[in-house]
Motif scaffolding. Structure first.
Motif, PDB file in Angstrom:
ATOM      1  N   ILE A 374       0.907  -1.279  -0.020  1.00 61.16           N
ATOM      2  CA  ILE A 374      -0.075   0.041   0.021  1.00 61.16           C
ATOM      3  C   ILE A 374       0.940   1.220   0.039  1.00 61.16           C
ATOM      4  O   ILE A 374       0.747   2.157  -0.893  1.00 61.16           O
ATOM      5  CB  ILE A 374      -0.968   0.094   1.139  1.00 61.16           C
ATOM      6  CG1 ILE A 374      -2.130  -1.238   1.219  1.00 61.16           C
ATOM      7  CG2 ILE A 374      -1.442   1.413   1.392  1.00 61.16           C
ATOM      8  CD1 ILE A 374      -2.755  -1.292   2.077  1.00 61.16           C
ATOM      9  N   SER A 375       1.943   1.276   1.105  1.00 63.65           N
ATOM     10  CA  SER A 375       2.908   2.251   0.851  1.00 63.65           C
ATOM     11  C   SER A 375       4.156   1.947   1.243  1.00 63.65           C
ATOM     12  O   SER A 375       4.410   0.625   1.993  1.00 63.65           O
ATOM     13  CB  SER A 375       2.404   3.359   1.985  1.00 63.65           C
ATOM     14  OG  SER A 375       2.557   2.853   3.285  1.00 63.65           O
ATOM     15  N   VAL A 376       5.120   2.777   0.715  1.00 66.01           N
ATOM     16  CA  VAL A 376       6.607   2.316   0.959  1.00 66.01           C
ATOM     17  C   VAL A 376       7.465   3.388   1.143  1.00 66.01           C
ATOM     18  O   VAL A 376       7.402   4.093   0.360  1.00 66.01           O
ATOM     19  CB  VAL A 376       7.035   0.856   0.154  1.00 66.01           C
ATOM     20  CG1 VAL A 376       7.065   1.382  -1.341  1.00 66.01           C
ATOM     21  CG2 VAL A 376       8.563   0.434   0.511  1.00 66.01           C
ATOM     22  N   ASN A 377       8.600   3.369   1.970  1.00 66.70           N
ATOM     23  CA  ASN A 377       9.423   4.491   1.795  1.00 66.70           C
ATOM     24  C   ASN A 377      10.519   4.272   0.521  1.00 66.70           C
ATOM     25  O   ASN A 377      10.697   3.169   0.227  1.00 66.70           O
ATOM     26  CB  ASN A 377      10.388   4.364   3.390  1.00 66.70           C
ATOM     27  CG  ASN A 377       9.676   5.172   4.313  1.00 66.70           C
ATOM     28  OD1 ASN A 377       9.738   6.248   4.375  1.00 66.70           O
ATOM     29  ND2 ASN A 377       9.162   4.424   5.420  1.00 66.70           N
ATOM     30  N   SER A 378      10.998   5.485   0.200  1.00 69.79           N
ATOM     31  CA  SER A 378      12.181   5.294  -0.888  1.00 69.79           C
ATOM     32  C   SER A 378      13.265   6.224  -0.406  1.00 69.79           C
ATOM     33  O   SER A 378      13.020   6.899   0.314  1.00 69.79           O
ATOM     34  CB  SER A 378      11.393   5.796  -2.137  1.00 69.79           C
ATOM     35  OG  SER A 378      11.110   7.276  -2.068  1.00 69.79           O
ATOM     36  N   PHE A 379      14.318   6.128  -1.122  1.00 70.83           N
ATOM     37  CA  PHE A 379      15.504   7.100  -0.971  1.00 70.83           C
ATOM     38  C   PHE A 379      15.280   8.402  -0.929  1.00 70.83           C
ATOM     39  O   PHE A 379      15.447   9.244  -0.483  1.00 70.83           O
ATOM     40  CB  PHE A 379      16.617   6.752  -1.989  1.00 70.83           C
ATOM     41  CG  PHE A 379      17.174   5.414  -1.323  1.00 70.83           C
ATOM     42  CD1 PHE A 379      16.854   4.606  -0.377  1.00 70.83           C
ATOM     43  CD2 PHE A 379      18.668   5.083  -1.948  1.00 70.83           C
ATOM     44  CE1 PHE A 379      17.561   3.507   0.297  1.00 70.83           C
ATOM     45  CE2 PHE A 379      19.124   3.950  -1.435  1.00 70.83           C
ATOM     46  CZ  PHE A 379      18.688   3.203  -0.539  1.00 70.83           C
ATOM     47  N   GLU A 380      14.392   8.741  -2.020  1.00 72.76           N
ATOM     48  CA  GLU A 380      13.869  10.321  -2.383  1.00 72.76           C
ATOM     49  C   GLU A 380      12.893  10.845  -1.319  1.00 72.76           C
ATOM     50  O   GLU A 380      12.996  11.825  -0.749  1.00 72.76           O
ATOM     51  CB  GLU A 380      13.080  10.387  -3.741  1.00 72.76           C
ATOM     52  CG  GLU A 380      13.794  10.240  -4.779  1.00 72.76           C
ATOM     53  CD  GLU A 380      14.546   8.787  -5.195  1.00 72.76           C
ATOM     54  OE1 GLU A 380      13.822   7.864  -5.095  1.00 72.76           O
ATOM     55  OE2 GLU A 380      15.646   8.905  -5.388  1.00 72.76           O
ATOM     56  N   LYS A 381      11.809   9.784  -0.908  1.00 77.59           N
ATOM     57  CA  LYS A 381      10.906  10.360   0.390  1.00 77.59           C
ATOM     58  C   LYS A 381      10.911   9.319   1.498  1.00 77.59           C
ATOM     59  O   LYS A 381      10.450   8.050   1.374  1.00 77.59           O
ATOM     60  CB  LYS A 381       9.538  10.393  -0.274  1.00 77.59           C
ATOM     61  CG  LYS A 381       9.303  11.498  -1.046  1.00 77.59           C
ATOM     62  CD  LYS A 381       7.668  11.883  -1.426  1.00 77.59           C
ATOM     63  CE  LYS A 381       7.231  12.812  -0.550  1.00 77.59           C
ATOM     64  NZ  LYS A 381       5.897  13.154  -0.853  1.00 77.59           N
ATOM     65  N   MET A 382      11.670   9.698   2.480  1.00 82.36           N
ATOM     66  CA  MET A 382      12.044   8.607   3.412  1.00 82.36           C
ATOM     67  C   MET A 382      11.615   9.219   4.936  1.00 82.36           C
ATOM     68  O   MET A 382      12.028  10.471   5.200  1.00 82.36           O
ATOM     69  CB  MET A 382      13.291   7.953   3.586  1.00 82.36           C
ATOM     70  CG  MET A 382      13.383   6.899   4.619  1.00 82.36           C
ATOM     71  SD  MET A 382      14.874   6.342   5.014  1.00 82.36           S
ATOM     72  CE  MET A 382      15.269   5.476   3.360  1.00 82.36           C
TER      73      MET A 382
END
Length: 592
Positions: A374-382
């Protein structure tokens, strides 16, 4: 080419990222690699072989493997491209659950990895009228081997039939049914279409970082979580789509060895594994003795103080990184781009610690019903402590009571043969109810704050339905009340209020002196041992992950008056845990 169905992914990988080690599995101490072309050839043989057996689109085939392996991947591909529905099953569930799932899904053929699983299925085979045959991956005398299907499919002249069937498969066709543990104790079959999973793969791709300097030919992922779990399975497809090689670990126990051999760039993890890695690091560091231990604790203290993620700066942090944290990274093979964590909540403290030790973790959230992300962190948005921003192709809506609900292409079609339960799972305007409570902050990050249902997950990401287990246990005359605990812990344990009167009579009959008041009785080693024996009997009816590993007896009666039970005599779980927190901590021997 556009990818619309699961079996399009290997064809896309062959066109764009052909490699000699698309998959690798270790047999008898050696890694056996399968190239992209071989993988497709073997999958085609499986399709042709199954058609010769008389399998038709819409039929169901069960896949059960103790550890993930290339054969599973080949079967999955061969099954899906002729419109057959795969039903992957957890190896660790009870024979009774196998029987329920096989009958519910009307399984016709079953493929198992090894002798132990074969015996489990054989136990209930006579109760499953639809089951026509069982094949094994390991060579087992007296059992039909999966190679018989490959042999049946050797003749390429029927490949045209495979292609005709493939071309007729629609994106909205059912691809797989995954059974999850229901609160009522019976597993529910989650129906996922090709589009459900494919849209989740495509939606998650922008979140998984690719290292600029890495050539796809050199990029490796290590897989050790059960592939029947949609979290690992979706990433299994995502890795193929990105042209990453997928190495299947031998087992969780051999993880350490396999990590050093494979030097993976990507791994899917559950919090329990991160905890295990940390415990091992901590024990090694603290038992090194002398100066080594001093340096270890000094370095640990440095990063524990950091409240956000940042690269080492300043002379102290650089020294700590060189002396201590570079060893942590080496322990994971030395080439990790990121660990992808899901399936249960990861402790913020551990997450920060690993990130600041140079081991990035991307934490996400999802359910089987949402294919799963459903959702997951990324390097751009963490943001550590959140499960990241919802995927772009999903709508997430927080209901008035705080429940997280979701709508989008990866939301499942419904529970197999259970319209009522399917109806209950959705709001009137078509949002799927996750059963989790949370909120979305001003920057769009989703945070989970609570569980709506009483079910909980261990840190290994396994669901536990405490009531089912408690009801089994209360059948024992020794047990008046029991509360199964373990949310976010590595294993389920239980707080038990003995039936004090019954215990006294039992002690008299056996000439034991266990005292006369609740506090003395709860302290009796003999009684605890006797109740542990009762628990052993209950554990026999449970899957491996549900078994109660430790108990503690509480020194008082749980009552409405003491605030531990509701007026309708339901457990006030929070209150019970708080009241007996010392006993709880003792079961889990918590150390900071």
């Amino acid at each position: 080419m556009t990818i619309k169905r699961l079996f399009d992914i290997p064809h896309y990988a062959l066109e764009k990222y052909p490699k000699t080690d698309m998959f690798a599995t270790k047999y008898h101490g050696e890694w056996k690699k399968t190239s992209t072309q071989e993988f497709i050839n073997e999958g085609n043989k499986i399709s042709r072989g199954l058609l010769k057996l008389g399998i038709k689109p819409g039929d169901k085939i069960a896949l059960i493997t103790t550890n993930s392996r290339t054969e599973w991947a080949i079967m999955d591909f061969g099954i899906s491209q002729i419109g057959v529905v795969s039903v992957p099953v957890y190896p660790s569930i009870s024979p009774e659950d196998y029987e329920f799932i096989f009958n519910n899904a009307q399984i016709q053929y079953c493929f198992v990895s090894d002798k132990e699983l074969l015996n489990k299925v054989m136990k209930v085979k006579h109760n499953i009228p639809s089951l026509q045959g069982i094949f094994t991956f390991d060579k087992i005398s007296g059992a039909a081997n999966w190679s018989e299907i490959l042999d049946l499919g050797e003749d390429e002249s029927t490949q045209i039939e495979v292609e005709d069937l493939s071309n007729a498969i629609n994106t909205e066709d059912l691809a797989t049914i995954i059974y999850t543990s229901g609160t009522t104790g019976r597993p529910k079959g989650v129906m996922l279409t090709h589009n459900n999973i494919v849209s989740n793969v495509l939606g998650s791709i922008p979140r998984i970082p690719k290292k600029k300097s890495l050539d796809y030919k050199e990029t490796r992922a290590l897989s050790f979580l059960p592939i029947c779990h949609i979290f690992e399975r979706m990433l299994f497809y995502l890795y193929q789509y990105n042209g990453f090689s997928l190495y299947f670990a031998e087992s969780i126990d051999k993880m350490g060895e396999n990590v050093k051999e494979v030097k993976p760039h990507y791994m899917t993890v559950v919090p329990r594994l991160v905890e295990k890695v940390y415990d091992k690091i901590y024990n090694t560091g603290s038992s090194a003795g002398g100066l080594k231990s001093k340096i270890f604790f000094w370095a640990l203290n440095l990063i524990t103080k950091k409240k956000s993620v940042s690269k080492p700066s300043g002379i102290q942090e650089l020294i700590a990184d060189k002396l201590v944290f570079s060893k942590w990274r080496e322990g994971l093979g030395g080439e990790i781009v990121t660990l992808i964590s899901g399936s249960a909540a990861l402790s913020t403290r551990l997450n920060l610690m690993f990130q600041n030790a140079g081991i990035p973790i991307l934490e996400g959230y999802g359910l089987t019903e949402t294919s799963p992300v459903i959702s997951v962190n990324s390097f751009e948005k963490m943001r550590v402590g959140t499960v990241g921003v919802p995927l772009d192709n999903l709508q997430v809506k927080i209901q008035e009571d705080g429940e997280i609900t979701v709508k989008g292409p990866s939301v499942f079609k419904g529970y197999f043969q259970n319209e009522e339960m399917t109806r209950e799972a959705f709001t009137e305007d078509g949002f799927f109810k996750t059963g989790d409570i949370g909120h979305i902050d001003t920057d769009g990050f989703l945070q989970i704050t609570d569980r709506k249902k009483e079910m909980f997950k261990t840190s290994g990401g396994k669901y536990i339905a405490p009531q089912t287990i408690e009801n089994l246990a209360k059948a024992s005359k020794f047990i008046e009340q029991i509360m199964v605990v373990g949310d976010g812990e590595k294993m389920p344990c239980a707080l038990v209020q003995p039936d004090f009167e019954f215990a006294k009579n039992w002690a008299m009959r056996n000439n034991l002196n266990i005292g006369s008041n609740p506090a003395e009785i709860a302290n009796s080693a003999e009684l605890k041992q006797r109740i542990e024996k009762e628990i052993e009997g209950i554990n026999e009816h449970l899957g491996n992950w549900e078994k109660i590993k430790k108990i503690e007896l509480t020194p008082e009666i749980w009552s409405i008056e003491s605030g531990l039970l509701t007026p309708t005599l339901k457990l006030k779980r929070k209150a019970v845990k708080e009241k007996f927190i010392t006993l709880y901590n003792k079961m889990y021997d918590h150390h900071e």
